[in-house]
Design a protein around this motif. Sequence first.
Motif, PDB file in Angstrom:
ATOM      1  N   ALA A  15       0.206  11.677   2.799  1.00 43.43           N
ATOM      2  CA  ALA A  15       0.183  12.191   4.165  1.00 43.43           C
ATOM      3  C   ALA A  15      -1.189  12.742   4.512  1.00 43.43           C
ATOM      4  O   ALA A  15      -1.685  12.556   5.637  1.00 43.43           O
ATOM      5  CB  ALA A  15       1.253  13.270   4.323  1.00 43.43           C
ATOM      6  N   MET A  16      -1.839  13.384   3.580  1.00 48.94           N
ATOM      7  CA  MET A  16      -3.155  13.964   3.832  1.00 48.94           C
ATOM      8  C   MET A  16      -4.222  12.882   4.002  1.00 48.94           C
ATOM      9  O   MET A  16      -5.095  12.974   4.873  1.00 48.94           O
ATOM     10  CB  MET A  16      -3.528  14.926   2.703  1.00 48.94           C
ATOM     11  N   THR A  17      -4.161  11.834   3.189  1.00 53.94           N
ATOM     12  CA  THR A  17      -5.128  10.743   3.350  1.00 53.94           C
ATOM     13  C   THR A  17      -4.913  10.041   4.690  1.00 53.94           C
ATOM     14  O   THR A  17      -5.876   9.632   5.348  1.00 53.94           O
ATOM     15  CB  THR A  17      -5.019   9.720   2.202  1.00 53.94           C
ATOM     16  N   ALA A  18      -3.656   9.935   5.120  1.00 53.67           N
ATOM     17  CA  ALA A  18      -3.365   9.333   6.420  1.00 53.67           C
ATOM     18  C   ALA A  18      -3.894  10.212   7.546  1.00 53.67           C
ATOM     19  O   ALA A  18      -4.408   9.708   8.560  1.00 53.67           O
ATOM     20  CB  ALA A  18      -1.861   9.124   6.582  1.00 53.67           C
ATOM     21  N   VAL A  38       4.403   7.835   8.554  1.00 52.73           N
ATOM     22  CA  VAL A  38       4.484   6.386   8.369  1.00 52.73           C
ATOM     23  C   VAL A  38       3.869   5.981   7.037  1.00 52.73           C
ATOM     24  O   VAL A  38       4.423   5.158   6.290  1.00 52.73           O
ATOM     25  CB  VAL A  38       3.772   5.665   9.533  1.00 52.73           C
ATOM     26  N   THR A  39       2.727   6.582   6.718  1.00 53.79           N
ATOM     27  CA  THR A  39       2.032   6.215   5.481  1.00 53.79           C
ATOM     28  C   THR A  39       2.792   6.666   4.237  1.00 53.79           C
ATOM     29  O   THR A  39       2.963   5.907   3.282  1.00 53.79           O
ATOM     30  CB  THR A  39       0.625   6.833   5.476  1.00 53.79           C
ATOM     31  N   ALA A  40       3.250   7.907   4.258  1.00 64.08           N
ATOM     32  CA  ALA A  40       3.900   8.467   3.072  1.00 64.08           C
ATOM     33  C   ALA A  40       5.309   7.939   2.852  1.00 64.08           C
ATOM     34  O   ALA A  40       5.761   7.803   1.710  1.00 64.08           O
ATOM     35  CB  ALA A  40       3.924   9.991   3.177  1.00 64.08           C
ATOM     36  N   LEU A  41       6.004   7.615   3.953  1.00 68.26           N
ATOM     37  CA  LEU A  41       7.415   7.232   3.844  1.00 68.26           C
ATOM     38  C   LEU A  41       7.675   5.777   4.213  1.00 68.26           C
ATOM     39  O   LEU A  41       8.792   5.283   4.043  1.00 68.26           O
ATOM     40  CB  LEU A  41       8.269   8.134   4.758  1.00 68.26           C
ATOM     41  N   GLY A  42       6.647   5.094   4.712  1.00 73.85           N
ATOM     42  CA  GLY A  42       6.840   3.720   5.191  1.00 73.85           C
ATOM     43  C   GLY A  42       7.231   2.740   4.103  1.00 73.85           C
ATOM     44  O   GLY A  42       8.046   1.836   4.328  1.00 73.85           O
ATOM     45  N   ALA A 128       3.339  -0.618   0.973  1.00 76.38           N
ATOM     46  CA  ALA A 128       3.641  -0.903   2.384  1.00 76.38           C
ATOM     47  C   ALA A 128       3.204   0.215   3.325  1.00 76.38           C
ATOM     48  O   ALA A 128       2.768  -0.046   4.450  1.00 76.38           O
ATOM     49  CB  ALA A 128       5.133  -1.190   2.559  1.00 76.38           C
ATOM     50  N   GLY A 129       3.301   1.466   2.881  1.00 77.64           N
ATOM     51  CA  GLY A 129       2.884   2.574   3.736  1.00 77.64           C
ATOM     52  C   GLY A 129       1.413   2.506   4.086  1.00 77.64           C
ATOM     53  O   GLY A 129       1.016   2.733   5.239  1.00 77.64           O
ATOM     54  N   GLY A 130       0.590   2.165   3.102  1.00 73.77           N
ATOM     55  CA  GLY A 130      -0.845   2.028   3.345  1.00 73.77           C
ATOM     56  C   GLY A 130      -1.160   0.873   4.283  1.00 73.77           C
ATOM     57  O   GLY A 130      -2.079   0.961   5.108  1.00 73.77           O
ATOM     58  N   ILE A 131      -0.396  -0.207   4.162  1.00 74.95           N
ATOM     59  CA  ILE A 131      -0.588  -1.343   5.068  1.00 74.95           C
ATOM     60  C   ILE A 131      -0.271  -0.918   6.504  1.00 74.95           C
ATOM     61  O   ILE A 131      -1.030  -1.226   7.440  1.00 74.95           O
ATOM     62  CB  ILE A 131       0.291  -2.531   4.644  1.00 74.95           C
ATOM     63  N   MET A 132       0.840  -0.202   6.692  1.00 70.51           N
ATOM     64  CA  MET A 132       1.204   0.270   8.028  1.00 70.51           C
ATOM     65  C   MET A 132       0.121   1.186   8.603  1.00 70.51           C
ATOM     66  O   MET A 132      -0.229   1.106   9.783  1.00 70.51           O
ATOM     67  CB  MET A 132       2.540   1.014   7.978  1.00 70.51           C
ATOM     68  N   ARG A 133      -0.399   2.079   7.771  1.00 73.00           N
ATOM     69  CA  ARG A 133      -1.460   2.984   8.215  1.00 73.00           C
ATOM     70  C   ARG A 133      -2.668   2.212   8.724  1.00 73.00           C
ATOM     71  O   ARG A 133      -3.192   2.481   9.814  1.00 73.00           O
ATOM     72  CB  ARG A 133      -1.892   3.878   7.047  1.00 73.00           C
ATOM     73  N   ASP A 134      -3.117   1.234   7.943  1.00 73.51           N
ATOM     74  CA  ASP A 134      -4.307   0.486   8.318  1.00 73.51           C
ATOM     75  C   ASP A 134      -4.072  -0.358   9.570  1.00 73.51           C
ATOM     76  O   ASP A 134      -4.966  -0.486  10.410  1.00 73.51           O
ATOM     77  CB  ASP A 134      -4.753  -0.409   7.155  1.00 73.51           C
ATOM     78  N   VAL A 135      -2.872  -0.923   9.705  1.00 67.36           N
ATOM     79  CA  VAL A 135      -2.561  -1.707  10.905  1.00 67.36           C
ATOM     80  C   VAL A 135      -2.576  -0.809  12.137  1.00 67.36           C
ATOM     81  O   VAL A 135      -3.154  -1.167  13.181  1.00 67.36           O
ATOM     82  CB  VAL A 135      -1.191  -2.409  10.755  1.00 67.36           C
ATOM     83  N   LEU A 136      -1.976   0.372  12.045  1.00 65.63           N
ATOM     84  CA  LEU A 136      -1.956   1.298  13.171  1.00 65.63           C
ATOM     85  C   LEU A 136      -3.360   1.803  13.516  1.00 65.63           C
ATOM     86  O   LEU A 136      -3.627   2.168  14.671  1.00 65.63           O
ATOM     87  CB  LEU A 136      -1.035   2.474  12.878  1.00 65.63           C
TER      88      LEU A 136
END
Length: 205
Positions: A15-18, A38-42, A128-136
């Motif tokens: 969550a902090m990196t996001a 989204v990043t931590a729980l996605g 997957a959470g990291g992928i969602m973060r980068d897409v957003l």
Amino acid sequence: MLLQTIFYVAIAAEAMTAALAAGRRKMDWFGVCVLACVTALGGGTMRDTVLGHYPLTWVEDPYLLLICCAAALITIGLARFMEHLRWPFLLLDALGLVVFTILGCDVALEMGQSPIIVIVAGMITGIAGGIMRDVLCNDVPLVFSSELYATVSIVTGVIYFFGLQFGFPGEAVIIAAALIGFALRVAAIVWKLEMPKFVYDKELR
């Protein structure tokens, strides 16, 4: 118990990196909290959705949302110091990757899924959470363009699954899989280990 404790630490770290990524995109505080969740729980959400595993992790344990939001807001307050905490965050992210992977494999195992699905479930949970973060954030997902990341998750899942299949004690398998996966991820960061890249720059005629 140890794995669960590390899981909460990893949730907060992700969550902090996001939140830092949101700050680089000049998002408001609500956007920071959303991206953190989204990043931590996605990854777990996508895994549960694909496998039909309900309730979703954060629905069953709503306090995870509070952990994510609290970590994001703390990051806003400590942002000026974050540059000096780069390595601790990288190490926590690596730890989170392997822990999420193991927990994802566990969910699939409890559902009686096949070996391939168990390993894929672990990988989805880990990346997957990291992928969602980068897409957003309108970035090319880090997992597709940088050091070994998804590969580390796969290796961790394989070690964990087959360690259990060969009858080794569960705690020993968890420790072995986590240590090997963590060491591989740190090595990838230090020595810039990457998967081969596909480069095609010719125009089709």
